[in-house]
Design a protein around this motif. Structure first.
Motif, mmCIF file in Angstrom:
data_model
loop_
_atom_site.group_PDB
_atom_site.id
_atom_site.type_symbol
_atom_site.label_atom_id
_atom_site.label_comp_id
_atom_site.label_asym_id
_atom_site.label_seq_id
_atom_site.Cartn_x
_atom_site.Cartn_y
_atom_site.Cartn_z
ATOM 1 N N TYR A 155 0.833 -1.202 0.000
ATOM 2 C CA TYR A 155 0.000 0.000 0.000
ATOM 3 C C TYR A 155 0.870 1.255 0.000
ATOM 4 O O TYR A 155 0.439 2.318 0.430
ATOM 5 N N ARG A 175 0.772 3.114 -5.209
ATOM 6 C CA ARG A 175 -0.286 4.095 -5.467
ATOM 7 C C ARG A 175 -0.084 4.772 -6.819
ATOM 8 O O ARG A 175 -1.026 4.980 -7.578
ATOM 9 N N ILE A 176 1.162 5.124 -7.137
ATOM 10 C CA ILE A 176 1.458 5.736 -8.430
ATOM 11 C C ILE A 176 1.144 4.756 -9.557
ATOM 12 O O ILE A 176 0.576 5.134 -10.590
ATOM 13 N N GLU A 177 1.489 3.487 -9.359
ATOM 14 C CA GLU A 177 1.210 2.467 -10.371
ATOM 15 C C GLU A 177 -0.290 2.293 -10.575
ATOM 16 O O GLU A 177 -0.767 2.200 -11.714
ATOM 17 N N VAL A 178 -1.055 2.268 -9.493
ATOM 18 C CA VAL A 178 -2.511 2.119 -9.592
ATOM 19 C C VAL A 178 -3.127 3.334 -10.275
ATOM 20 O O VAL A 178 -4.041 3.200 -11.109
ATOM 21 N N ASN A 179 -2.638 4.532 -9.960
ATOM 22 C CA ASN A 179 -3.154 5.744 -10.611
ATOM 23 C C ASN A 179 -2.860 5.730 -12.109
ATOM 24 O O ASN A 179 -3.707 6.121 -12.922
ATOM 25 N N ALA A 180 -1.670 5.287 -12.493
ATOM 26 C CA ALA A 180 -1.327 5.214 -13.914
ATOM 27 C C ALA A 180 -2.209 4.188 -14.626
ATOM 28 O O ALA A 180 -2.668 4.421 -15.747
ATOM 29 N N GLU A 181 -2.443 3.056 -13.977
ATOM 30 C CA GLU A 181 -3.316 2.035 -14.565
ATOM 31 C C GLU A 181 -4.746 2.560 -14.694
ATOM 32 O O GLU A 181 -5.420 2.305 -15.688
ATOM 33 N N GLY A 182 -5.187 3.328 -13.697
ATOM 34 C CA GLY A 182 -6.519 3.932 -13.762
ATOM 35 C C GLY A 182 -6.641 4.908 -14.920
ATOM 36 O O GLY A 182 -7.666 4.934 -15.612
ATOM 37 N N ASP A 183 -5.609 5.712 -15.147
ATOM 38 C CA ASP A 183 -5.621 6.645 -16.277
ATOM 39 C C ASP A 183 -5.677 5.899 -17.604
ATOM 40 O O ASP A 183 -6.402 6.292 -18.519
ATOM 41 N N ARG A 235 -9.161 4.584 -18.030
ATOM 42 C CA ARG A 235 -10.101 5.644 -18.398
ATOM 43 C C ARG A 235 -9.968 6.004 -19.881
ATOM 44 O O ARG A 235 -10.967 6.248 -20.563
#
Length: 99
Positions: free
Chosen positions: A34, A39-47, A50
């Motif tokens: 966590y 967190r950066i990896e999850v945000n990049a995957e989310g982008d 999207r």
């Protein structure tokens, strides 16, 4: 006779333990499951997801438009002509086919 007192072994171990504990929690905050990098990896995957969602929504809108244009309520003759040519492989008498 002045005697220099050295720090006791217990206090040295205590501070060493606190430093090690602080380093462990710092490492876990940065590298852990966590942590910051996760967190950066999850945000990049989310982008990326999207962006893919937007592309898929545009494709769905295009397909809905084509479906509407071929429906009984709204008939686009140019689209019908194009689909008939693609499916049947036919051409008009005044057209030339180049292969």
């Amino acid at each position: 006779m002045t005697r220099r007192s050295r720090p006791q072994l217990g206090s040295v171990l205590y501070f060493l333990g606190m430093i090690m504990l602080g380093l462990y929690f710092t490492f876990a905050a940065v590298q852990g499951d966590y942590g910051l990098f996760k967190r950066i990896e999850v945000n990049a995957e989310g982008d990326a997801l999207r962006t893919e969602l937007a592309a898929l929504q545009a494709e769905v809108a295009r397909m809905e438009n084509l479906t509407t244009r071929l429906s009984d309520n709204f008939l686009d003759l140019d689209l019908l002509d194009q689909q008939a040519r693609d499916v049947l492989g036919m051409i008009r008498a005044d057209e030339i086919v180049i292969r």
